[in-house]
Design a protein around this motif. Structure first.
Motif, short mmCIF file in Angstrom:
data_model
loop_
_atom_site.label_atom_id
_atom_site.label_comp_id
_atom_site.label_asym_id
_atom_site.label_seq_id
_atom_site.Cartn_x
_atom_site.Cartn_y
_atom_site.Cartn_z
N ARG A 3 0.89 -1.28 -0.26
CA ARG A 3 -0.26 -0.17 0.36
C ARG A 3 0.91 1.19 0.07
O ARG A 3 0.39 2.42 -0.74
N ASN A 6 2.45 1.66 -3.45
CA ASN A 6 1.58 2.37 -4.58
C ASN A 6 1.20 3.69 -4.54
O ASN A 6 1.07 4.18 -5.77
N LYS A 7 1.09 4.21 -3.16
CA LYS A 7 1.00 5.40 -2.86
C LYS A 7 1.95 6.29 -3.20
O LYS A 7 1.88 7.64 -4.05
#
Length: 107
Positions: A3, A6-7
């Motif tokens: 996560r 991805n950010k």
């Protein structure tokens, strides 16, 4: 970690100042990992990799190569009163949550 990566990948394409990157790093990326640190005891290798990702996001890339790093990550990841940016070191956060969990289990 996925996560967070991805950010970071989405934000790499946008044009941000160092101040904007610092705000995103301190308030979004570090807070995403807080829940994980509160519930799991992560190995040091994972926290080191996360800090490497944070550092590469903060300093940026140019044509696939990293830009010049003006200060090491342990140097800039200190408290405000020491005169730097105030980013928290992840291994210190993991240690604090471990002590908190030990204290709750002890009572």
């Amino acid at each position: 970690m996925e996560r967070i990566r991805n950010k970071i990948a989405r934000w790499h394409n946008s044009i941000l100042s160092q101040g904007g990157k610092l705000v995103l790093l301190k308030h979004v990326l570090c807070s995403l990992s807080m829940y994980t640190f509160a519930t799991w005891n992560l190995p040091k290798m994972v926290t080191r990799q996360m800090e490497r990702d944070f550092s590469s996001f903060f300093w940026g890339h140019y044509e696939g190569h990293g830009k010049r790093v003006w200060a090491s990550w342990p140097t800039i990841a200190r408290q405000y009163k020491e005169g730097v940016l105030g980013i928290r070191r992840l291994h210190e956060v993991v240690g604090a949550f471990s002590i908190k969990l030990w204290w709750k289990l002890r009572l």
